[in-house]
Design a protein around this motif. Sequence first.
Motif, PDB file in Angstrom:
ATOM      1  N   THR A   1      -7.081  20.836  -9.847  1.00 53.52           N
ATOM      2  CA  THR A   1      -8.225  20.475 -10.683  1.00 53.52           C
ATOM      3  C   THR A   1      -7.787  20.279 -12.132  1.00 53.52           C
ATOM      4  O   THR A   1      -8.199  19.320 -12.796  1.00 53.52           O
ATOM      5  CB  THR A   1      -9.320  21.563 -10.603  1.00 53.52           C
ATOM      6  OG1 THR A   1      -9.748  21.672  -9.251  1.00 53.52           O
ATOM      7  CG2 THR A   1     -10.499  21.242 -11.500  1.00 53.52           C
ATOM      8  N   CYS A   2      -6.942  21.168 -12.627  1.00 54.39           N
ATOM      9  CA  CYS A   2      -6.454  21.072 -14.006  1.00 54.39           C
ATOM     10  C   CYS A   2      -5.674  19.785 -14.224  1.00 54.39           C
ATOM     11  O   CYS A   2      -5.872  19.097 -15.229  1.00 54.39           O
ATOM     12  CB  CYS A   2      -5.587  22.280 -14.353  1.00 54.39           C
ATOM     13  SG  CYS A   2      -6.462  23.855 -14.363  1.00 54.39           S
ATOM     14  N   VAL A   3      -4.781  19.450 -13.294  1.00 53.76           N
ATOM     15  CA  VAL A   3      -4.000  18.212 -13.411  1.00 53.76           C
ATOM     16  C   VAL A   3      -4.942  17.013 -13.417  1.00 53.76           C
ATOM     17  O   VAL A   3      -4.834  16.129 -14.276  1.00 53.76           O
ATOM     18  CB  VAL A   3      -2.962  18.091 -12.270  1.00 53.76           C
ATOM     19  CG1 VAL A   3      -2.323  16.705 -12.249  1.00 53.76           C
ATOM     20  CG2 VAL A   3      -1.889  19.164 -12.416  1.00 53.76           C
ATOM     21  N   ASP A   4      -5.890  16.985 -12.486  1.00 50.73           N
ATOM     22  CA  ASP A   4      -6.837  15.869 -12.415  1.00 50.73           C
ATOM     23  C   ASP A   4      -7.600  15.704 -13.729  1.00 50.73           C
ATOM     24  O   ASP A   4      -7.719  14.597 -14.258  1.00 50.73           O
ATOM     25  CB  ASP A   4      -7.830  16.071 -11.266  1.00 50.73           C
ATOM     26  CG  ASP A   4      -7.191  15.981  -9.888  1.00 50.73           C
ATOM     27  OD1 ASP A   4      -6.037  15.483  -9.780  1.00 50.73           O
ATOM     28  OD2 ASP A   4      -7.829  16.419  -8.916  1.00 50.73           O
ATOM     29  N   GLU A   5      -8.104  16.809 -14.261  1.00 53.28           N
ATOM     30  CA  GLU A   5      -8.905  16.742 -15.488  1.00 53.28           C
ATOM     31  C   GLU A   5      -8.078  16.351 -16.705  1.00 53.28           C
ATOM     32  O   GLU A   5      -8.475  15.478 -17.478  1.00 53.28           O
ATOM     33  CB  GLU A   5      -9.595  18.082 -15.740  1.00 53.28           C
ATOM     34  CG  GLU A   5     -10.709  18.377 -14.774  1.00 53.28           C
ATOM     35  CD  GLU A   5     -11.325  19.750 -14.979  1.00 53.28           C
ATOM     36  OE1 GLU A   5     -12.227  20.081 -14.199  1.00 53.28           O
ATOM     37  OE2 GLU A   5     -10.915  20.504 -15.901  1.00 53.28           O
ATOM     38  N   VAL A   6      -6.938  17.003 -16.892  1.00 53.01           N
ATOM     39  CA  VAL A   6      -6.122  16.728 -18.079  1.00 53.01           C
ATOM     40  C   VAL A   6      -5.644  15.280 -18.081  1.00 53.01           C
ATOM     41  O   VAL A   6      -5.716  14.592 -19.094  1.00 53.01           O
ATOM     42  CB  VAL A   6      -4.937  17.717 -18.190  1.00 53.01           C
ATOM     43  CG1 VAL A   6      -3.907  17.232 -19.208  1.00 53.01           C
ATOM     44  CG2 VAL A   6      -5.447  19.102 -18.566  1.00 53.01           C
ATOM     45  N   PHE A   7      -5.192  14.794 -16.929  1.00 48.38           N
ATOM     46  CA  PHE A   7      -4.677  13.430 -16.902  1.00 48.38           C
ATOM     47  C   PHE A   7      -5.784  12.392 -16.965  1.00 48.38           C
ATOM     48  O   PHE A   7      -5.591  11.318 -17.529  1.00 48.38           O
ATOM     49  CB  PHE A   7      -3.736  13.224 -15.714  1.00 48.38           C
ATOM     50  CG  PHE A   7      -2.370  13.774 -15.994  1.00 48.38           C
ATOM     51  CD1 PHE A   7      -1.388  12.976 -16.537  1.00 48.38           C
ATOM     52  CD2 PHE A   7      -2.082  15.111 -15.765  1.00 48.38           C
ATOM     53  CE1 PHE A   7      -0.135  13.484 -16.859  1.00 48.38           C
ATOM     54  CE2 PHE A   7      -0.841  15.630 -16.075  1.00 48.38           C
ATOM     55  CZ  PHE A   7       0.130  14.820 -16.619  1.00 48.38           C
ATOM     56  N   ALA A   8      -6.960  12.695 -16.453  1.00 50.39           N
ATOM     57  CA  ALA A   8      -8.077  11.750 -16.551  1.00 50.39           C
ATOM     58  C   ALA A   8      -8.611  11.671 -17.979  1.00 50.39           C
ATOM     59  O   ALA A   8      -8.955  10.592 -18.459  1.00 50.39           O
ATOM     60  CB  ALA A   8      -9.195  12.158 -15.599  1.00 50.39           C
ATOM     61  N   LEU A   9      -8.655  12.823 -18.668  1.00 50.83           N
ATOM     62  CA  LEU A   9      -9.252  12.863 -20.001  1.00 50.83           C
ATOM     63  C   LEU A   9      -8.273  12.611 -21.139  1.00 50.83           C
ATOM     64  O   LEU A   9      -8.633  12.005 -22.141  1.00 50.83           O
ATOM     65  CB  LEU A   9      -9.924  14.220 -20.230  1.00 50.83           C
ATOM     66  CG  LEU A   9     -11.092  14.553 -19.320  1.00 50.83           C
ATOM     67  CD1 LEU A   9     -11.541  15.993 -19.534  1.00 50.83           C
ATOM     68  CD2 LEU A   9     -12.247  13.595 -19.578  1.00 50.83           C
ATOM     69  N   MET A  10      -7.043  13.109 -21.007  1.00 51.93           N
ATOM     70  CA  MET A  10      -6.140  13.114 -22.145  1.00 51.93           C
ATOM     71  C   MET A  10      -4.970  12.146 -22.058  1.00 51.93           C
ATOM     72  O   MET A  10      -4.475  11.696 -23.068  1.00 51.93           O
ATOM     73  CB  MET A  10      -5.586  14.533 -22.360  1.00 51.93           C
ATOM     74  CG  MET A  10      -6.650  15.581 -22.563  1.00 51.93           C
ATOM     75  SD  MET A  10      -7.749  15.267 -23.959  1.00 51.93           S
ATOM     76  CE  MET A  10      -6.610  15.392 -25.305  1.00 51.93           C
ATOM     77  N   VAL A  11      -4.503  11.863 -20.869  1.00 55.94           N
ATOM     78  CA  VAL A  11      -3.332  10.999 -20.725  1.00 55.94           C
ATOM     79  C   VAL A  11      -3.829   9.660 -20.194  1.00 55.94           C
ATOM     80  O   VAL A  11      -3.845   9.405 -18.998  1.00 55.94           O
ATOM     81  CB  VAL A  11      -2.276  11.628 -19.793  1.00 55.94           C
ATOM     82  CG1 VAL A  11      -1.006  10.787 -19.786  1.00 55.94           C
ATOM     83  CG2 VAL A  11      -1.950  13.048 -20.242  1.00 55.94           C
ATOM     84  N   CYS A  12      -4.248   8.809 -21.112  1.00 60.35           N
ATOM     85  CA  CYS A  12      -4.999   7.601 -20.797  1.00 60.35           C
ATOM     86  C   CYS A  12      -4.365   6.704 -19.737  1.00 60.35           C
ATOM     87  O   CYS A  12      -5.050   6.191 -18.867  1.00 60.35           O
ATOM     88  CB  CYS A  12      -5.231   6.796 -22.070  1.00 60.35           C
ATOM     89  SG  CYS A  12      -6.127   7.741 -23.304  1.00 60.35           S
TER      90      CYS A  12
END
Length: 172
Positions: free
Chosen positions: A21-32
């Motif tokens: 979940t953390c990987v999904d969220e961080v990459f969806a929101l922060m790593v364009c």
Amino acid sequence: MSVGKSQGVLQRETLMKTLQTCVDEVFALMVCSFQEGLERVEVVAPREQGRLRLRGQAHEAVDVAKQVSIGFEGDASGRFVLRCSDETAERIARGLLMMDESEALELEAVTDALGECANMLAGSLKTKALDPVGRFQLGLPDFSAPRPNGAMEGALVYRVAQGVMSVEVWLE
């Protein structure tokens, strides 16, 4: 701290599901640039000498020489580790800095971006998985550690364009 105590506080299945979940969220929101093209893959063998063996195509071996780890201490101790290929490290940097392929990217910017990405992932994991079961503190990004102490609790491996990324949790 013993592995037994760490495993008693942190349940593997919950920890790995939360990490996903953390990987999904961080990459969806922060790593364009990762909104498309982040594909989870199966690993045949654990990391050996800076390489991962991936399932499929004759168990190809992929270099994951770039790494950053962030330790955590408290009711359990361990490390969060982000490893990736050179191509993926550059892609992470471009995504965080919102740079396209035509712009020059310095090595220092890539290193800083990997540290920032690891910080975001470790912070998210701490908030979602560690804090609900105890008291924890995160350390600073460490680019020098060859291999964490303890046992690998789990790893999520992703194919990213031409490269690969491994997100791991190690418990002491």
